[in-house]
Design a protein around this motif. Structure first.
Motif, PDB file in Angstrom:
ATOM      1  N   ALA A 128       2.526  -0.706   8.239  1.00 16.76           N
ATOM      2  CA  ALA A 128       2.186   0.399   9.145  1.00 16.76           C
ATOM      3  C   ALA A 128       1.123  -0.038  10.159  1.00 16.76           C
ATOM      4  CB  ALA A 128       1.713   1.609   8.348  1.00 16.76           C
ATOM      5  N   CYS A 129       0.103  -0.778   9.686  1.00 17.60           N
ATOM      6  CA  CYS A 129      -0.953  -1.262  10.582  1.00 17.60           C
ATOM      7  C   CYS A 129      -0.403  -2.226  11.626  1.00 17.60           C
ATOM      8  CB  CYS A 129      -2.066  -1.942   9.784  1.00 17.60           C
ATOM      9  SG  CYS A 129      -3.088  -0.795   8.849  1.00 17.60           S
ATOM     10  N   GLU A 130       0.467  -3.151  11.181  1.00 16.00           N
ATOM     11  CA  GLU A 130       1.053  -4.127  12.104  1.00 16.00           C
ATOM     12  C   GLU A 130       1.927  -3.433  13.148  1.00 16.00           C
ATOM     13  OE1 GLU A 130       3.045  -6.872   9.506  1.00 16.00           O
ATOM     14  OE2 GLU A 130       1.197  -7.992   9.082  1.00 16.00           O
ATOM     15  N   ALA A 131       2.691  -2.432  12.724  1.00 15.22           N
ATOM     16  CA  ALA A 131       3.539  -1.695  13.666  1.00 15.22           C
ATOM     17  C   ALA A 131       2.678  -0.969  14.699  1.00 15.22           C
ATOM     18  CB  ALA A 131       4.424  -0.701  12.920  1.00 15.22           C
ATOM     19  N   LYS A 132       1.619  -0.334  14.225  1.00 16.08           N
ATOM     20  CA  LYS A 132       0.729   0.422  15.124  1.00 16.08           C
ATOM     21  C   LYS A 132       0.050  -0.517  16.118  1.00 16.08           C
ATOM     22  CE  LYS A 132      -2.815   3.983  14.895  1.00 16.08           C
ATOM     23  NZ  LYS A 132      -3.673   4.779  14.009  1.00 16.08           N
ATOM     24  N   GLU A 133      -0.479  -1.653  15.613  1.00 19.28           N
ATOM     25  CA  GLU A 133      -1.154  -2.626  16.476  1.00 19.28           C
ATOM     26  C   GLU A 133      -0.188  -3.249  17.479  1.00 19.28           C
ATOM     27  OE1 GLU A 133      -2.993  -5.432  13.851  1.00 19.28           O
ATOM     28  OE2 GLU A 133      -4.478  -3.971  13.144  1.00 19.28           O
ATOM     29  N   GLY A 135       2.281  -1.762  18.828  1.00 16.83           N
ATOM     30  CA  GLY A 135       2.820  -0.732  19.717  1.00 16.83           C
ATOM     31  C   GLY A 135       4.176  -0.196  19.282  1.00 16.83           C
ATOM     32  N   SER A 136       4.591  -0.528  18.053  1.00 18.79           N
ATOM     33  CA  SER A 136       5.865  -0.023  17.541  1.00 18.79           C
ATOM     34  C   SER A 136       5.646   1.307  16.833  1.00 18.79           C
ATOM     35  CB  SER A 136       6.473  -1.013  16.543  1.00 18.79           C
ATOM     36  OG  SER A 136       6.683  -2.261  17.158  1.00 18.79           O
ATOM     37  N   ALA A 137       6.749   2.014  16.642  1.00 21.68           N
ATOM     38  CA  ALA A 137       6.672   3.276  15.909  1.00 21.68           C
ATOM     39  C   ALA A 137       6.393   2.991  14.441  1.00 21.68           C
ATOM     40  CB  ALA A 137       7.974   4.046  16.059  1.00 21.68           C
ATOM     41  N   VAL A 138       5.556   3.815  13.849  1.00 22.96           N
ATOM     42  CA  VAL A 138       5.265   3.710  12.419  1.00 22.96           C
ATOM     43  C   VAL A 138       6.210   4.656  11.692  1.00 22.96           C
ATOM     44  CG1 VAL A 138       3.517   4.042  10.630  1.00 22.96           C
ATOM     45  CG2 VAL A 138       2.851   3.149  12.878  1.00 22.96           C
ATOM     46  N   ASN A 143       3.256   5.466   4.315  1.00 21.20           N
ATOM     47  CA  ASN A 143       1.903   5.838   3.943  1.00 21.20           C
ATOM     48  C   ASN A 143       1.841   5.951   2.422  1.00 21.20           C
ATOM     49  OD1 ASN A 143       2.303   8.776   3.122  1.00 21.20           O
ATOM     50  ND2 ASN A 143       3.122   8.799   5.209  1.00 21.20           N
TER      51      ASN A 143
END
Length: 195
Positions: A128-133, A135-138, A143
């Protein structure tokens, strides 16, 4: 070649299923995709699935099984298939085995991708962190709370299925927390050795 991949959410079943499909040219049969396709095609089973989904209820085992069986007898699955996360319940496992038996078929491989629950929670948080960083959808279910619910359901419903296949001596286990390529290599070795 008929393959079942089992394992908890986040263990890598979808990733490995795609690699099996690419290597062995057999279809990847996802229960969710099959149910949606049946509903869209409005087959007899599809109409029932569509009504169930529209009412907000979970699709019961008999309809899930009917959709899976309907899909596995299609022409592109004649050489085999990889089932990702099915069967989820003992009822599904026993009924599907009975169906295969009446067709003179059997599962060639039942492979469990084993993974520790804490490690899976950490893996999902990292994803989730990698996707957010990046710019991808989480994913909505990436969670701790959602994964915990899914893991509890898996442990309650699917653990007996693993024991069932173990008792039938067809289950093989791989450490799903290894690097992805290492899991793939071990998976292909198992499939090749059993062919």
């Amino acid at each position: 070649m008929r393959i079942v991949l089992l394992g908890p959410p986040g263990a890598g079943k979808g990733t490995q299923a795609k690699r099996i499909v690419s290597e062995y040219n057999i279809p990847h049969l996802s229960t969710g995709d099959m149910l949606r396709a049946a509903a869209q095609a409005e087959t007899r089973i599809g109409k029932q699935v569509k009504q169930t989904i529209a009412s907000g209820k979970l699709v019961p085992d008999p309809l899930v099984l009917a959709a899976v069986i309907e899909r596995t007898v299609q022409e592109d699955a004649a050489r085999g298939f990889v089932l990702d996360g099915f069967p989820r319940t003992m009822s599904q496992a026993v009924t599907f085995d009975d169906f295969l038996d009446t067709e003179g078929l059997e599962l060639d491989h039942v492979i469990e991708l084993q993974a520790d629950q804490k490690a899976l929670l950490d893996r999902i948080t990292t994803r989730a962190c990698e996707a957010k960083e990046g710019g991808s959808a989480v994913r909505a279910d990436d969670n701790h709370e959602a994964l915990k619910v899914r893991l509890d359901a898996y442990n309650e419903q699917t653990a007996p299925v693993i024991d069932y296949y173990r008792s039938r001596r067809v289950l093989r286990t791989i450490d799903g927390l290894q690097p992805v390529d290492a899991v793939t290599s071990e998976l292909f070795r198992m499939i090749g050795a059993g062919s």
